[in-house]
Design a protein around this motif. Structure first.
Motif, PDB file in Angstrom:
ATOM      1  N   VAL A 605       3.864  38.995 -54.151  1.00 29.52           N
ATOM      2  CA  VAL A 605       2.803  39.350 -55.111  1.00 29.52           C
ATOM      3  C   VAL A 605       1.771  38.789 -54.733  1.00 29.52           C
ATOM      4  O   VAL A 605       1.378  37.759 -53.819  1.00 29.52           O
ATOM      5  CB  VAL A 605       3.281  38.434 -56.470  1.00 29.52           C
ATOM      6  N   CYS A 606       0.366  39.772 -54.987  1.00 26.84           N
ATOM      7  CA  CYS A 606      -0.794  39.361 -54.794  1.00 26.84           C
ATOM      8  C   CYS A 606      -1.300  39.300 -56.256  1.00 26.84           C
ATOM      9  O   CYS A 606      -1.440  40.158 -56.985  1.00 26.84           O
ATOM     10  CB  CYS A 606      -1.581  40.369 -54.156  1.00 26.84           C
ATOM     11  N   GLU A 607      -1.807  37.857 -56.457  1.00 31.99           N
ATOM     12  CA  GLU A 607      -2.217  37.544 -57.985  1.00 31.99           C
ATOM     13  C   GLU A 607      -3.616  37.331 -58.144  1.00 31.99           C
ATOM     14  O   GLU A 607      -3.770  36.374 -57.097  1.00 31.99           O
ATOM     15  CB  GLU A 607      -1.139  36.673 -58.621  1.00 31.99           C
ATOM     16  N   LEU A 616      -4.371  35.123 -54.844  1.00 30.82           N
ATOM     17  CA  LEU A 616      -3.377  34.288 -54.141  1.00 30.82           C
ATOM     18  C   LEU A 616      -2.259  35.404 -53.617  1.00 30.82           C
ATOM     19  O   LEU A 616      -1.710  35.698 -54.413  1.00 30.82           O
ATOM     20  CB  LEU A 616      -2.726  33.205 -54.899  1.00 30.82           C
ATOM     21  N   ALA A 617      -1.888  34.963 -52.477  1.00 35.80           N
ATOM     22  CA  ALA A 617      -0.702  36.003 -52.054  1.00 35.80           C
ATOM     23  C   ALA A 617       0.405  35.304 -51.579  1.00 35.80           C
ATOM     24  O   ALA A 617       0.336  34.538 -50.761  1.00 35.80           O
ATOM     25  CB  ALA A 617      -1.131  36.996 -50.760  1.00 35.80           C
ATOM     26  N   ARG A 618       1.499  35.290 -52.388  1.00 35.56           N
ATOM     27  CA  ARG A 618       2.699  34.564 -52.260  1.00 35.56           C
ATOM     28  C   ARG A 618       3.969  35.391 -51.720  1.00 35.56           C
ATOM     29  O   ARG A 618       3.954  36.412 -52.360  1.00 35.56           O
ATOM     30  CB  ARG A 618       2.962  33.682 -53.499  1.00 35.56           C
ATOM     31  N   ASP A 619       4.824  34.686 -51.408  1.00 34.40           N
ATOM     32  CA  ASP A 619       6.231  35.134 -50.999  1.00 34.40           C
ATOM     33  C   ASP A 619       7.041  34.373 -51.636  1.00 34.40           C
ATOM     34  O   ASP A 619       7.262  33.194 -51.348  1.00 34.40           O
ATOM     35  CB  ASP A 619       6.530  35.389 -49.518  1.00 34.40           C
ATOM     36  N   ALA A 644      -5.656  42.875 -56.431  1.00 32.46           N
ATOM     37  CA  ALA A 644      -5.715  41.903 -57.261  1.00 32.46           C
ATOM     38  C   ALA A 644      -6.951  41.344 -57.356  1.00 32.46           C
ATOM     39  O   ALA A 644      -7.443  40.751 -58.485  1.00 32.46           O
ATOM     40  CB  ALA A 644      -4.752  40.734 -56.543  1.00 32.46           C
ATOM     41  N   LEU A 645      -7.911  41.698 -56.399  1.00 29.31           N
ATOM     42  CA  LEU A 645      -9.300  41.048 -56.810  1.00 29.31           C
ATOM     43  C   LEU A 645      -9.930  42.075 -57.761  1.00 29.31           C
ATOM     44  O   LEU A 645     -10.834  41.569 -58.595  1.00 29.31           O
ATOM     45  CB  LEU A 645     -10.131  41.286 -55.650  1.00 29.31           C
ATOM     46  N   VAL A 646      -9.540  43.275 -58.002  1.00 28.52           N
ATOM     47  CA  VAL A 646      -9.940  44.205 -59.051  1.00 28.52           C
ATOM     48  C   VAL A 646      -9.490  43.548 -60.211  1.00 28.52           C
ATOM     49  O   VAL A 646     -10.480  43.672 -61.130  1.00 28.52           O
ATOM     50  CB  VAL A 646      -9.390  45.553 -58.879  1.00 28.52           C
ATOM     51  N   ALA A 704     -11.178  38.487 -50.629  1.00 25.44           N
ATOM     52  CA  ALA A 704     -10.157  37.951 -51.437  1.00 25.44           C
ATOM     53  C   ALA A 704     -10.748  36.842 -52.469  1.00 25.44           C
ATOM     54  O   ALA A 704      -9.956  36.400 -53.452  1.00 25.44           O
ATOM     55  CB  ALA A 704      -9.041  37.447 -50.549  1.00 25.44           C
ATOM     56  N   ARG A 705     -11.929  36.468 -52.210  1.00 21.34           N
ATOM     57  CA  ARG A 705     -12.507  35.390 -53.052  1.00 21.34           C
ATOM     58  C   ARG A 705     -13.574  35.908 -54.013  1.00 21.34           C
ATOM     59  O   ARG A 705     -14.138  36.886 -53.622  1.00 21.34           O
ATOM     60  CB  ARG A 705     -13.038  34.072 -52.159  1.00 21.34           C
ATOM     61  N   LEU A 706     -13.962  35.276 -54.893  1.00 23.17           N
ATOM     62  CA  LEU A 706     -15.104  35.761 -55.894  1.00 23.17           C
ATOM     63  C   LEU A 706     -16.240  35.544 -55.290  1.00 23.17           C
ATOM     64  O   LEU A 706     -17.090  36.583 -55.202  1.00 23.17           O
ATOM     65  CB  LEU A 706     -15.183  34.560 -57.035  1.00 23.17           C
TER      66      LEU A 706
END
Length: 839
Positions: A605-607, A616-619, A644-646, A704-706
């Motif tokens: 997931v990318c959340e 945060l991209a997690r496996d 996810a950034l959207v 990926a960050r604000l």
């Protein structure tokens, strides 16, 4: 049995005059409803009278709501025939049966098993549903099944519904317009006494209730004669009230508890008449109906009842203590008028009585429906089409079906599976049955049977607090060695309860396949029954857990189990926010992985994390809501990160984006033109927010960050929404700028009520036609400025301004700005950006 003789001593019962009418109605219609008040004698007299009248061909099955009531009813019926149970009258309940040739009294669940085993109910001529007003779930199911049998297989099968308090018209309609027979009331009057004033604040439950009940009981003993029956909500209240009463009882009064957790001998002692002195029975609602305590002349009603409430949102049931209903209070009152004039003391005021509910809700509206849904699936019907007196609530039914699918009892289409058929045949909840079946494959059936028996019974530990409050392992120890449990923990083991649990466990051990798998620990076994309540400890000091089903749970502070990283929680209090764990066992992550691998899923997931303000991209390896593994997903697809950034932008709002003047002007131009019916992409705030995935995501690659959003070309991203044709239409009808007569490019502001430009007045000399834009030629608002750049006039009609107000402006400003031209006829003058040349 022939003629009209009812049996020994039954002719004098209040119901006797109604029996001929009932026999005639049942013989004529095959179905009937009998309404008879408490104390009328319907349980004792009706089966015998119907057989004596020759109405029934075949055996009679009579349903009773509780085991103790079924056994007592059978004994009274046999006594009425002058014989012992086992001749013409028998009874059947879970784990106990005595054959009867003519009448068999059964508990409600037994009828369901009989129907599922033999859908024609061969040899049965009449099914009587006694005390139907209690509206137990099993009783509703039994009636629905019996109606289907009568309608499709056995039109000769007779059905009789009996009740003391019931909406007889509704039940009559359910039975295709069955005739209703009403019997007279109790044999003796009952005087009712209420409190003079309500119980003090805080009383009515807990110690306040018990103290007030004890005081009222002692008062009643001093004012009356005969046996006394006290109604309390549960076993704990009975024990506490008994402890308060014991030192103060008058001589000759024998105190006797009565509840479902007692042994058969203890229950019979409570029901038997006192040989000498007076009998004082402290009972739960078990004594409201069916049971006859012959020498009772006084009833004391504490005004509380304990009911199960099921929350489909959490999948949890909990017992709640509530005020009695008026129907329940009337049933309890009726116990005092069976043998002589009686008296009923109520632990509430007469004024409070009007606030009592009329009747308790049917159990089908407040119960766990997993067992019902499984039985109906086994029957081959659907809950929605079966003739239930009250339809079950859709959320609870959906929750039940979801659980059964998770246990493998139903397939995805809702049909019963082979595993479900085995489950339905087990005398326990589907959860526990599932555990028993799988335990056999792991050579752990004995331990599973102990667990199932423990969970289905009342707690065998008294004073269980501290380390013994939650841990089921201590109860398993008590089951095997009560003395050891008492030595090692601050508890007292109820030997009677242990004996009953052991007997039930022996019954559950019988049968079942035995496999060759490795034996399982108690926690692992319990997780098979409650896969949705496997719990992982949350980070932090407090003993808080996340359940695999998504809910939260908390353990008492300091509980030894709170150190366990994983638990399985069999019982919670049902709090919708964070339930308190009441019974649990620990288990290891390895056990979870081994037993629940099929239910686990790999999830990448990318959340968007609001806390980290980053993607945060997690496996993860997930079991329901629990992450058994959680590590970075280092090669997450760029499009997933962008999506996810959207979501982060959508969460924080459009102001998070790097709005430049050019970007805002472009959006304003588009929106102004769209308001005039021109087909262009939606660039309103709402439209931009809804379309973020479409227009913004392509510009988020590598971000990926604000803080990464600051590097976005927002004007370019918005402009990319316009194809060549849309761009041409926009530039033609809503240009970004216009040229002043001097050639100066003037940016048009579309953000106000009307498009406008700001320009020095001298640059507009010589212009005799006012500029306009848009498909409808809207005049452009001109904000005319002084040579110093200060506003001097706003106009949407420049020729009119030249002819009117200009003269006043010229007079006011000519002296202030003498180096700039102020011609008398500006419409004929040359536009200029410069001051007058020096002369």
């Amino acid at each position: 049995m022939t003629g009209t003789t009812l049996g020994q001593g039954l002719d004098g019962l209040p119901i006797a005059p109604a029996l001929p009418e009932l026999a005639a109605a049942l013989g004529r219609a095959g179905v009937a409803v009998l309404r008879a008040p408490p104390g009328a004698g319907k349980t004792t007299a009706v089966p015998l009278a119907l057989i004596a009248a020759g109405v029934v061909r075949g055996r009679i099955l009579m349903l009773e709501p509780r085991r103790v009531a079924a056994r007592a009813a059978a004994e009274r019926l046999a006594e009425g025939l002058g014989e012992a149970v086992g001749g013409r009258v028998g009874y059947r309940m879970r784990g106990e049966a005595v054959a009867g040739a003519a009448i068999e009294v059964v508990t409600e669940g037994v009828l369901t098993r009989m129907i599922q085993s033999d859908p024609e109910l061969r040899g049965i001529g009449l099914v009587i549903f006694d005390e139907f007003h209690e509206r137990a779930l099993a009783s509703d199911l039994g009636l629905a099944l019996a109606l289907e049998i009568r309608g499709a297989l056995r039109p000769d099968l007779k059905l009789l519904v009996m009740s003391a308090t019931l909406d007889v018209e509704a039940v009559s309609a359910l039975l295709d317009g069955a005739p209703v027979v009403t019997a007279e009331g109790r044999a003796f009057p009952v005087e009712t006494l209420w409190l003079d004033r309500p119980l003090a604040s805080g009383a009515g439950r807990g110690p306040g209730l018990e103290e007030a009940t004890a005081e009222l009981t002692l008062r009643a003993l001093g004012e009356t004669e005969g046996g006394v029956l006290v109604f309390l909500p549960g076993q704990r209240e009975i024990a506490r009230t008994a402890a308060r009463l014991a030192p103060a009882l008058p001589p000759g009064v024998r105190l006797q508890p009565l509840h479902g957790g007692l042994t058969l001998a203890e229950q019979r002692a409570a029901l038997a008449p006192a040989r000498e002195g007076r009998k004082l029975v402290l009972a739960t609602s078990i004594a409201e109906t069916s049971l006859t305590i012959p020498d009772v002349r006084v009833v004391i009603d504490a005004g509380r009842a304990r009911r199960a409430r099921f929350d489909p949102a959490s999948g949890m049931s909990r017992l709640v203590t509530e005020r009695v209903t008026r129907a329940e209070a009337e049933q309890r009152r009726g116990r005092a008028g069976r043998v002589a004039p009686g008296r009923c003391y109520r632990l509430w005021t007469k004024g409070e009585e009007g606030a009592l509910a009329a009747a308790a809700p049917p159990e089908i509206l407040a119960a766990d429906l997993a067992g019902l849904a499984l039985e109906v699936a086994l029957w081959g019907g659907t809950v929605e089409t079966m003739p239930f007196p009250t339809p079950p609530p859709a959320p609870a039914l959906a929750e039940a079906r979801a659980l059964l699918r998770a246990l493998g009892a139903l397939d995805q289409g809702g049909a019963i599976t082979a595993h479900g058929r085995v489950l339905a045949g087990l005398p326990t909840h589907p959860r526990l049955g599932h555990m028993l079946i799988l335990a056999g494959e792991h050579r752990s059936r004995d331990l599973a049977a102990d667990l199932a028996a423990l969970l289905a019974a009342r707690d065998p530990l008294r004073g269980a607090g501290g380390p013994a409050e939650v841990d089921l392992a201590i109860r398993l120890q008590a089951l095997r060695d009560p003395g050891a449990a008492e030595r090692e923990h601050p508890v007292t083991v109820d030997r009677g309860a242990i004996a009953a649990i052991r007997a039930e466990a022996r019954r559950l051990r019988a049968g079942g396949a035995k496999g060759a798998g490795e034996p399982l620990g108690a926690g692992a076994l319990l997780s098979l029954a409650y896969p949705d309540r496997i719990a992982k400890r949350r980070d932090g000091e407090a003993p808080r857990y996340l359940l695999s089903g998504g809910k939260g749970a908390v353990l008492p502070p300091g509980d030894p189990l709170a150190r366990a990283p994983f638990l399985v929680i069999a019982d919670l209090d049902g709090d919708p926010r964070e339930a308190k764990a009441r019974r649990a066992l620990s288990l290891s992550e390895a056990e979870i992985r081994a037993l629940h691998a099929d239910a686990s899923r790999r999830e990448r997931v990318c959340e968007w994390s609001r806390r980290d303000r980053a993607v945060l991209a997690r496996d993860r390896l997930m079991l329901g809501a629990l992450a058994l593994e959680d590590r970075p997903w280092t090669n997450a697809p760029p499009e997933a990160v962008a999506a996810a950034l959207v979501e982060g932008v959508r969460d924080l709002g459009l102001d998070t984006l790097p709005w430049t003047p050019a970007a805002r002007r472009l959006a304003a131009r588009v929106e102004w033109l769209r308001a005039r019916g021109v087909d262009l992409p939606d660039m309103s705030d709402a439209g931009l927010r809804d379309g973020l995935d479409e227009w913004l995501a392509p510009f988020l690659t590598g971000r990926a960050r604000l803080e990464d959003l600051a590097r976005i070309d927002l004007a370019g991203a918005l402009g990319a929404r316009l194809d060549w044709e849309a761009r041409a239409r926009l530039d033609a009808l809503a240009p970004a700028e216009i040229a002043a007569p001097t050639g100066t490019r003037l940016a048009i502001d579309y953000s106000g009520a009307a498009p406008s430009v700001a320009v020095r007045l001298q640059e507009m000399f010589g212009l005799t036609r006012h500029p306009s834009i848009g498909p409808d030629a809207v005049p452009l608002v001109l904000e005319l400025l002084s040579p110093a750049g200060r506003p001097v006039q706003t106009t949407a009609d420049l020729p009119g301004f030249w002819k009117s107000s200009y003269a006043d402006v010229r007079r006011d400003l000519r002296g202030r700005y003498p180096k700039h031209p102020w011609p008398e006829d500006p419409a004929a003058a040359e536009p200029t950006r410069r001051a007058k040349p020096r002369g």
